[in-house]
Design a protein around this motif. Sequence first.
Motif, PDB file in Angstrom:
ATOM      1  N   LEU A   1      14.257  11.084  -9.540  1.00  0.00           N
ATOM      2  CA  LEU A   1      13.282  11.489  -8.529  1.00  0.00           C
ATOM      3  C   LEU A   1      12.129  10.499  -8.451  1.00  0.00           C
ATOM      4  CD1 LEU A   1      13.186  15.315  -9.338  1.00  0.00           C
ATOM      5  CD2 LEU A   1      14.154  14.266  -7.286  1.00  0.00           C
ATOM      6  N   PHE A   2      11.727   9.989  -9.598  1.00  0.00           N
ATOM      7  CA  PHE A   2      10.592   9.073  -9.677  1.00  0.00           C
ATOM      8  C   PHE A   2      10.886   7.759  -8.955  1.00  0.00           C
ATOM      9  CE2 PHE A   2       8.234   5.782 -12.144  1.00  0.00           C
ATOM     10  CZ  PHE A   2       6.954   6.199 -11.873  1.00  0.00           C
ATOM     11  N   VAL A   3      12.032   7.151  -9.276  1.00  0.00           N
ATOM     12  CA  VAL A   3      12.362   5.832  -8.724  1.00  0.00           C
ATOM     13  C   VAL A   3      12.916   5.946  -7.307  1.00  0.00           C
ATOM     14  CG1 VAL A   3      13.807   3.788  -8.993  1.00  0.00           C
ATOM     15  CG2 VAL A   3      12.743   4.826 -11.002  1.00  0.00           C
ATOM     16  N   ALA A   4      13.952   6.775  -7.136  1.00  0.00           N
ATOM     17  CA  ALA A   4      14.607   6.852  -5.830  1.00  0.00           C
ATOM     18  C   ALA A   4      13.683   7.442  -4.774  1.00  0.00           C
ATOM     19  CB  ALA A   4      15.888   7.685  -5.946  1.00  0.00           C
ATOM     20  N   GLY A   5      12.931   8.486  -5.134  1.00  0.00           N
ATOM     21  CA  GLY A   5      12.031   9.104  -4.169  1.00  0.00           C
ATOM     22  C   GLY A   5      10.903   8.200  -3.739  1.00  0.00           C
ATOM     23  N   GLN A   6      10.358   7.477  -4.687  1.00  0.00           N
ATOM     24  CA  GLN A   6       9.231   6.587  -4.369  1.00  0.00           C
ATOM     25  C   GLN A   6       9.670   5.413  -3.499  1.00  0.00           C
ATOM     26  OE1 GLN A   6       8.820   3.280  -5.793  1.00  0.00           O
ATOM     27  NE2 GLN A   6       6.882   2.973  -4.692  1.00  0.00           N
ATOM     28  N   GLU A   7      10.764   4.787  -3.872  1.00  0.00           N
ATOM     29  CA  GLU A   7      11.216   3.562  -3.210  1.00  0.00           C
ATOM     30  C   GLU A   7      11.634   3.810  -1.760  1.00  0.00           C
ATOM     31  OE1 GLU A   7      12.789  -0.324  -2.509  1.00  0.00           O
ATOM     32  OE2 GLU A   7      11.553   0.367  -4.178  1.00  0.00           O
ATOM     33  N   THR A   8      12.451   4.839  -1.533  1.00  0.00           N
ATOM     34  CA  THR A   8      12.967   5.074  -0.179  1.00  0.00           C
ATOM     35  C   THR A   8      11.867   5.470   0.789  1.00  0.00           C
ATOM     36  OG1 THR A   8      13.531   7.332  -0.857  1.00  0.00           O
ATOM     37  CG2 THR A   8      15.292   5.698  -0.939  1.00  0.00           C
ATOM     38  N   THR A   9      10.919   6.290   0.330  1.00  0.00           N
ATOM     39  CA  THR A   9       9.840   6.744   1.214  1.00  0.00           C
ATOM     40  C   THR A   9       8.906   5.599   1.576  1.00  0.00           C
ATOM     41  OG1 THR A   9       9.959   8.892   0.102  1.00  0.00           O
ATOM     42  CG2 THR A   9       8.048   8.492   1.493  1.00  0.00           C
ATOM     43  N   ALA A  10       8.560   4.776   0.599  1.00  0.00           N
ATOM     44  CA  ALA A  10       7.693   3.631   0.871  1.00  0.00           C
ATOM     45  C   ALA A  10       8.358   2.667   1.851  1.00  0.00           C
ATOM     46  CB  ALA A  10       7.359   2.904  -0.437  1.00  0.00           C
ATOM     47  N   THR A  11       9.656   2.450   1.677  1.00  0.00           N
ATOM     48  CA  THR A  11      10.390   1.554   2.577  1.00  0.00           C
ATOM     49  C   THR A  11      10.412   2.098   4.002  1.00  0.00           C
ATOM     50  OG1 THR A  11      11.786   0.783   0.753  1.00  0.00           O
ATOM     51  CG2 THR A  11      12.628   0.458   2.983  1.00  0.00           C
ATOM     52  N   ALA A  12      10.674   3.400   4.146  1.00  0.00           N
ATOM     53  CA  ALA A  12      10.706   4.006   5.478  1.00  0.00           C
ATOM     54  C   ALA A  12       9.351   3.911   6.168  1.00  0.00           C
ATOM     55  CB  ALA A  12      11.146   5.467   5.371  1.00  0.00           C
TER      56      ALA A  12
ATOM     57  N   GLU B   1       0.822  -1.210   0.000  1.00  0.00           N
ATOM     58  CA  GLU B   1       0.000   0.000   0.000  1.00  0.00           C
ATOM     59  C   GLU B   1       0.860   1.266   0.000  1.00  0.00           C
ATOM     60  OE1 GLU B   1      -3.125   0.218  -0.491  1.00  0.00           O
ATOM     61  OE2 GLU B   1      -3.537  -1.925  -0.408  1.00  0.00           O
ATOM     62  N   MET B   2       1.948   1.251   0.763  1.00  0.00           N
ATOM     63  CA  MET B   2       2.819   2.419   0.802  1.00  0.00           C
ATOM     64  C   MET B   2       3.556   2.617  -0.524  1.00  0.00           C
ATOM     65  SD  MET B   2       2.182   3.882   3.628  1.00  0.00           S
ATOM     66  CE  MET B   2       0.526   3.320   3.205  1.00  0.00           C
ATOM     67  N   ASN B   3       3.866   1.530  -1.196  1.00  0.00           N
ATOM     68  CA  ASN B   3       4.490   1.656  -2.514  1.00  0.00           C
ATOM     69  C   ASN B   3       3.527   2.283  -3.517  1.00  0.00           C
ATOM     70  OD1 ASN B   3       7.329   0.592  -3.037  1.00  0.00           O
ATOM     71  ND2 ASN B   3       6.520  -0.980  -1.673  1.00  0.00           N
ATOM     72  N   PHE B   4       2.265   1.854  -3.484  1.00  0.00           N
ATOM     73  CA  PHE B   4       1.265   2.445  -4.382  1.00  0.00           C
ATOM     74  C   PHE B   4       1.015   3.913  -4.034  1.00  0.00           C
ATOM     75  CE2 PHE B   4      -0.860  -1.919  -5.265  1.00  0.00           C
ATOM     76  CZ  PHE B   4       0.097  -2.184  -6.231  1.00  0.00           C
ATOM     77  N   LEU B   5       0.963   4.204  -2.735  1.00  0.00           N
ATOM     78  CA  LEU B   5       0.715   5.579  -2.301  1.00  0.00           C
ATOM     79  C   LEU B   5       1.849   6.510  -2.725  1.00  0.00           C
ATOM     80  CD1 LEU B   5      -0.628   7.858  -0.710  1.00  0.00           C
ATOM     81  CD2 LEU B   5       0.389   6.907   1.384  1.00  0.00           C
ATOM     82  N   THR B   6       3.078   6.133  -2.426  1.00  0.00           N
ATOM     83  CA  THR B   6       4.207   7.009  -2.771  1.00  0.00           C
ATOM     84  C   THR B   6       4.386   7.111  -4.278  1.00  0.00           C
ATOM     85  OG1 THR B   6       5.768   5.157  -2.486  1.00  0.00           O
ATOM     86  CG2 THR B   6       5.411   6.606  -0.595  1.00  0.00           C
ATOM     87  N   LEU B   7       4.019   6.063  -5.005  1.00  0.00           N
ATOM     88  CA  LEU B   7       4.067   6.115  -6.468  1.00  0.00           C
ATOM     89  C   LEU B   7       3.068   7.142  -6.993  1.00  0.00           C
ATOM     90  CD1 LEU B   7       5.344   4.831  -9.003  1.00  0.00           C
ATOM     91  CD2 LEU B   7       3.479   3.169  -8.982  1.00  0.00           C
ATOM     92  N   GLU B   8       1.868   7.150  -6.408  1.00  0.00           N
ATOM     93  CA  GLU B   8       0.853   8.124  -6.821  1.00  0.00           C
ATOM     94  C   GLU B   8       1.284   9.547  -6.463  1.00  0.00           C
ATOM     95  OE1 GLU B   8      -3.935   9.043  -6.385  1.00  0.00           O
ATOM     96  OE2 GLU B   8      -3.041   7.405  -5.241  1.00  0.00           O
ATOM     97  N   ILE B   9       1.854   9.717  -5.276  1.00  0.00           N
ATOM     98  CA  ILE B   9       2.277  11.052  -4.849  1.00  0.00           C
ATOM     99  C   ILE B   9       3.388  11.592  -5.731  1.00  0.00           C
ATOM    100  CG2 ILE B   9       3.482  12.317  -3.013  1.00  0.00           C
ATOM    101  CD1 ILE B   9       1.815  10.717  -0.991  1.00  0.00           C
ATOM    102  N   VAL B  10       4.410  10.780  -5.959  1.00  0.00           N
ATOM    103  CA  VAL B  10       5.536  11.278  -6.748  1.00  0.00           C
ATOM    104  C   VAL B  10       5.120  11.531  -8.191  1.00  0.00           C
ATOM    105  CG1 VAL B  10       6.552   9.086  -7.562  1.00  0.00           C
ATOM    106  CG2 VAL B  10       8.043  11.005  -7.026  1.00  0.00           C
ATOM    107  N   THR B  11       4.164  10.744  -8.704  1.00  0.00           N
ATOM    108  CA  THR B  11       3.701  10.953 -10.075  1.00  0.00           C
ATOM    109  C   THR B  11       2.934  12.264 -10.199  1.00  0.00           C
ATOM    110  OG1 THR B  11       3.524   8.558 -10.390  1.00  0.00           O
ATOM    111  CG2 THR B  11       2.395   9.952 -11.978  1.00  0.00           C
ATOM    112  N   LYS B  12       2.040  12.503  -9.243  1.00  0.00           N
ATOM    113  CA  LYS B  12       1.232  13.730  -9.308  1.00  0.00           C
ATOM    114  C   LYS B  12       2.064  14.970  -8.996  1.00  0.00           C
ATOM    115  CE  LYS B  12      -3.335  11.740  -8.464  1.00  0.00           C
ATOM    116  NZ  LYS B  12      -4.504  11.662  -7.535  1.00  0.00           N
TER     117      LYS B  12
END
Length: 458
Positions: free
Chosen positions: A264-275, A150-161
């Motif tokens: 920004l798309f890959v690194a930002g999404q991945e690290t935030t979801a993991t944290a 869920e956090m991966n989907f959420l951060t993916l949506e946030i970074v995309t928008k």
Amino acid sequence: MQNKTSKAEQVKDMPVLPRASWWLIIKNVLSMLSNPLEYLTEWFEEYGDIYDLNSRFFTVFVISNPQYIQEIMVANKKDYGKSEHYKVLKNSLGNGLLISEGAFWKKQRRIAQPAFHHQSMKNFLHTMISATQTTIERMKGVQTVDISREMNFLTLEIVTKCLFGTTLDADVNKIQEAITIGNKFISDRARSLLKLPLWLPTPNILRYKRARKFSDKVIFNIIDKRKDDESEHFDLLSMLMHTVDEETGESMSAQQLRDESITLFVAGQETTATALSWTFYLLMKNPEKLERLKQEVEQVLKGKSPDFETLKDLKYTQMVLEESMRIYPPAWVITRKVLNDTDMCGYKMNKDAQLILNVYSLHRHSDHWEEPELFKPERFNSELKKSRHKYAYIPFGAGQRMCIGNNFAMMEMKIALTMLVQNFEFSLPENVPDLEMEPLVTLRPKGGVKLNVKPIKC
């Protein structure tokens, strides 16, 4: 007149670094490459916070001392640069801020920096809240969730928008799969003693290339559409496209725009979801800390969504996130290379020596953290922060290379965490074993974080 000390005498007087057992390394090399974190942790306990990996084939020093890290990343940064491992990342991310160096990096950083200024962060607040609300609605009606997913989907949506001002046309499951494939491939390749050329059509290389091609297509399609769109936008992409470097008068080329966007798309999404995933796990293991967090959320927000001002008042929430990233730093290791023969706090560092900055052990160093294995958010109150060495805690890196999106990530995590605990009661399923760490490019919770979830009735 005082006699000058010769260079040979200076070197002779320098302290000798502890050296890991050469035979032990050779004996365990395959196991070590498959799970380096386990061995780095053991060797930290045995050899201390700086030692020679003693590979016999190349020089590698492992460092977990804040004073030395300050010297490498801040005080004497001119003598240290990106290690060879970043060449592996470059295959995926191009020459973006994470990879580039020197004058080119400085120019790119100047162009990108305005996109992360205070006013820009305000503009992204509503987007983050809206995306989190979508996640909340999706989680209603289910009894168990994999909060990592869920956090991966959420951060993916946030970074995309926030980055592109749009939603993704492509299947988010496929995007997440492509990111995971890239993460594992890069991690495996960085550890491999024999790096096969990327033109070889092995199954792993072909799978990685398909994932990279898919990610590139997603990014380029968005950039191409934006170029044909003359309406005004307030997202990161628009800022990157239209910002001009004050010193050179240059803007980003199409390739540079792609490289910065994908970084920004890959690194930002991945690290935030993991944290966020590790944060939920730690809160479930420490219910008294979860209760204190919920009390603060109720007192500060009073049932409302956070805004730019109330976010500042969520001080314990901030401590929870900081402590989570101390125990499980998403960027658990940083590598560097010695560019020039130099003296690092009394130790001789020869040109081309490789450095492993062991962030995981740094964050658990008992000289700087009392009871380091315990989850104690209170250790991040302002007074205790002042008493610690500044570089005992580097979840976003340090010095001029500190992650440009650190404030963006912290705001995103605070919004997600507070809104989710406002709306749900979470708990770990019974008889669940402790989570294992999966040290890829980021430190993921292996197998995800499964939680029971129950909506809170208003």
